[in-house]
Write an enzyme that holds these catalytic residues in place. Structure first.
Site: not given
Ligand code: PGA
Length: 233
Positions: A65, A132, A134, A139
């Site tokens: 990413d 979280n 991800h 996400e």
């Protein structure tokens, strides 16, 4: 499918074990394609690999990413981080990367996905776990077929990424390898360290698979999790 969870005493022993797995993959296939995360978690692993006598010149490092609109010279560039932590120390010469300055991000993502297909997919994905849930910047909510795309970062990711560059703004959008690319990797290695990851790791491993915890989809195929005691207990 039950994930193979290996619990190590410390982040250093996690790094040794993860380096063993990466080393075995590249010895068996010297031109392996490796999906490579940045972030804090895998840094000890890459440093451990660099201490070993390995020829990584033929592997292809595939970027997981990057931030959108951030050039390579910017200290926040994830491509720059990949270069400093993995590509340069290991003598890697082949890199498949995102173009964070592409005028048409959607097209850039399609080109990336096509290049991954041309490589024959990913042999080994080295992944960290977002607080979280991800993977890359997939996400919540992201399901298993979420493609490579540009995304707006969640508040949780903005907060956790802020620790990487004290004082500098965290970019608010990014390009990420899709869940489809990550989940198709032939070997999936998830590295998790620190007590702050304990709750999310428990959700990844024990709660129902859900788009609200994208990493939980890893359990639907073979998965090796290497975690330290703080994260796993
Ligand atoms: P970390 O980041 O390795 O710095 O904890 C992981 C992630 O956010 O994906």
């Amino acid at each position: 499918m039950i994930a193979n969870l290996e619990v190590c005493d410390t982040p250093e022993t996690v790094a040794h074990r993860a380096a063993d797995i990466i080393e075995a993959t590249t010895r068996a296939k010297p031109d392996a394609s490796l999906l490579i995360a940045t972030g804090n978690t895998p840094m000890l692993t890459y440093a451990e690999l660099a201490r070993r006598d390995l020829d990584m010149s033929r592997v292809c490092a595939v970027q997981l990413d990057d931030y959108l609109g951030i050039d390579d010279e910017d200290p926040r560039s994830l491509y720059g981080w990949l270069q400093r932590s993995f590509v340069e120390p290991l003598g890697v010469t082949r890199v498949l990367r995102f173009d964070p300055l592409a005028p048409d991000p959607q097209l850039a993502c399609e080109q990336y996905a096509q290049a991954v297909r041309k490589l024959g997919g990913i042999d080994l994905a080295v992944l960290g776990l977002g607080p979280n849930g991800h993977l890359g910047f997939n996400e919540p909510p992201s399901n298993a077929s979420a493609p490579t795309r540009s995304v707006t970062l969640s508040e949780a990711s903005l907060r956790s990424n802020a620790s990487y560059w004290r004082g500098k703004d965290v970019p608010k959008s990014a390009l990420t390898a899709g869940m489809d690319v990550i989940l198709a990797a032939r070997v999936r290695l998830l590295l998790v360290t620190g007590a702050h990851k304990r709750d999310i790791l428990r959700r990844v491993l024990s709660e129902p698979v859900t788009p609200e915890v994208p990493a939980s989809y890893l359990r639907e195929g073979s998965l090796t999790v290497v975690a330290d005691r703080e994260a796993a207990c």
